[in-house]
Design an enzyme around this catalytic site. Structure first.
Site, mmCIF file in Angstrom:
data_model
loop_
_atom_site.group_PDB
_atom_site.id
_atom_site.type_symbol
_atom_site.label_atom_id
_atom_site.label_comp_id
_atom_site.label_asym_id
_atom_site.label_seq_id
_atom_site.Cartn_x
_atom_site.Cartn_y
_atom_site.Cartn_z
ATOM 1 N N ASP A 85 5.931 -7.328 3.245
ATOM 2 C CA ASP A 85 6.086 -6.704 1.929
ATOM 3 C C ASP A 85 5.219 -5.459 1.781
ATOM 4 O OD1 ASP A 85 3.774 -8.460 1.897
ATOM 5 O OD2 ASP A 85 3.690 -8.186 -0.276
ATOM 6 N N GLU A 180 2.118 -10.699 0.603
ATOM 7 C CA GLU A 180 0.674 -10.505 0.814
ATOM 8 C C GLU A 180 0.086 -9.635 -0.278
ATOM 9 O OE1 GLU A 180 -3.018 -8.588 2.426
ATOM 10 O OE2 GLU A 180 -1.196 -7.659 1.682
HETATM 11 ZN ZN ZN Z 1 -1.627 -4.895 4.071
#
Ligand code: ZN
Length: 416
Positions: A85, A180
């Site tokens: 992401d 993340e």
């Molecule tokens: Zn990163």
């Protein structure tokens, strides 16, 4: 070691950034956006085509795969981790990377928005990249080097090891995670199933850097209960919790202990949000330091403030509650020095001078370390993450690939 050809990682990187994989803080689903899974699925097919084993996408969208060992002795299984992401801060749709060949120094003006300038003065790392090919955005989106550079570098290193069987390595596990950037990258990460003894996130910045320290973080909740009565008849009765809160905030140090006055190894005590009525005010503080002793000092400071104000304004009542957020991963990594030692040696073998750094925040690696998988963070070569001024040098990416290959080799070498 045979040279690392740019086709191994550069073509991949330029392909990965075409996927819009922005995660979202507002979503209730996991992963937070379904579009992340398009890149995950693409990576699954690529890993399968490369001949990796146990290639799968888990029900939560993590991609796992195994590179089988090519030595007979037992080598600890190591993990290589990156996230698919990109940050919710800046759009990651329709990314059009620009390769500035043989950078000559000076500012880089971005093509489609001339107001966006990567200034040499504000980017000291550019000085070490004279003559490099610098990849930037066109000025309208982020680049997504965070963390697609990490994915491309891991894939490039795997491809290199497949093509060059003289590089001896043990079992290498690969994980590409989701979400993340919104702090949820390890929420469903099954450490046992992953099966690595040590791992590395390839998610850092400047070439040569490795990070083994994060903040120790706690959250403090202060509740001030005042006394509310009709303001027309409040004389001698009302105790306004807002005013106590205001007094408390003015007692915080002006010249230190705050995010805006500290850097490097200094911690802080940071009022982050407040909800207030006459009757009750709640203040949330973020407490940060690199060791628990520093955290406890700050707890003590806050407790003393609360006690003093409680005494000063009876019958108002002030409660302080502290919750642990996360801890410095160095507490774990120091118990397993081999993880850092091997990574430092891998960086050295590329000709770079390894630079140990600390992260003024948390990382997925920190969470994994406390989940039983010691995980330092290795550089990708990228800069200015989460912004339209993101940039990365192709030559630094090559160093990252080289570092990963050396790392796998060193683990095998030291097990023989
Ligand atoms: Zn990163």
């Amino acid at each position: 070691m045979k040279p690392i050809k740019s086709r191994l990682f550069l073509d991949r990187f330029l392909k990965y950034v075409t996927f819009d994989t922005q995660s979202s803080e507002e979503s209730e689903t996991y992963p937070s956006t379904a579009k992340q899974l398009e890149l995950s699925r693409y990576l699954v097919s690529e890993l399968k085509n490369m001949g990796l084993h146990d290639v799968e996408m888990t029900e939560h969208g993590y991609v796992f795969a195994t590179l089988l060992p090519n030595v007979r002795v037992h080598v600890p299984t190591i993990g290589l981790i990156a996230h698919v992401d990109t940050s919710p801060d800046v759009s990651g749709a329709n990314v059009h990377p620009v390769i500035n060949k043989k950078y000559k120094g000076g500012d880089i003006v971005l093509k489609k928005d001339k107001r966006q300038i990567i200034e040499a003065e504000l980017n000291p790392a550019l000085r070490d990249c004279i003559g490099h090919d610098i990849i930037t955005t066109d000025g309208t989106t982020l680049l997504g080097a965070d963390n697609k550079a990490g994915i491309a570098e891991i894939m490039g290193a795997l491809q290199y090891m497949i093509e060059n069987p003289e590089v001896k390595h043990g079992t290498v596990r690969v994980a590409f995670t989701v979400d993340e950037e919104i702090g949820q990258g390890t929420k469903y990460f099954d450490v046992e199933k992953f099966g690595a003894e040590y791992a590395y996130t390839i998610d850092g910045e400047t070439a040569g850097e490795i990070e083994d320290e994060t903040f120790c973080a706690d959250t403090a909740f202060i509740t001030i209960r005042g006394v509310n009565v009709h303001p027309g008849y409040a004389k001698g009765k009302m105790v306004n919790s807002l005013k106590i809160a205001a007094e408390l905030l003015t007692k915080l140090p002006r010249d230190g202990m705050s995010p805006e006055t500290t850097d490097k190894r200094e911690g802080y005590l940071h009022p982050n949000s407040m909800e207030a009525t006459v009757e009750e005010t709640k203040i949330v503080f973020l407490i940060r330091d690199f060791d628990e002793e520093g955290l406890h000092e700050k707890h003590g400071f806050l407790q003393l403030l609360c006690d003093k104000l409680s005494k000063k304004y009876p019958p108002a009542n002030i409660q302080l509650e502290i919750k642990e957020s996360y801890r410095n991963m160095k507490m774990i990594l120091d118990k397993h020095p081999v993880a850092m030692d091997n990574a430092l040696e891998a960086i050295r073998r590329t000709g770079l001078k390894p630079q140990k750094n600390l992260i003024r925040g948390g990382t997925d690696g920190a969470r994994l370390s406390f989940m039983g998988l010691p995980t330092p963070n290795i550089f990708t070569g990228g800069h200015n993450f989460h912004s339209k001024k993101e940039w990365i040098s192709v030559q630094d990416m090559e160093k990252a690939v080289e570092t990963i290959v050396h790392l796998c080799e060193i683990w095998a070498e030291r097990a023989l």
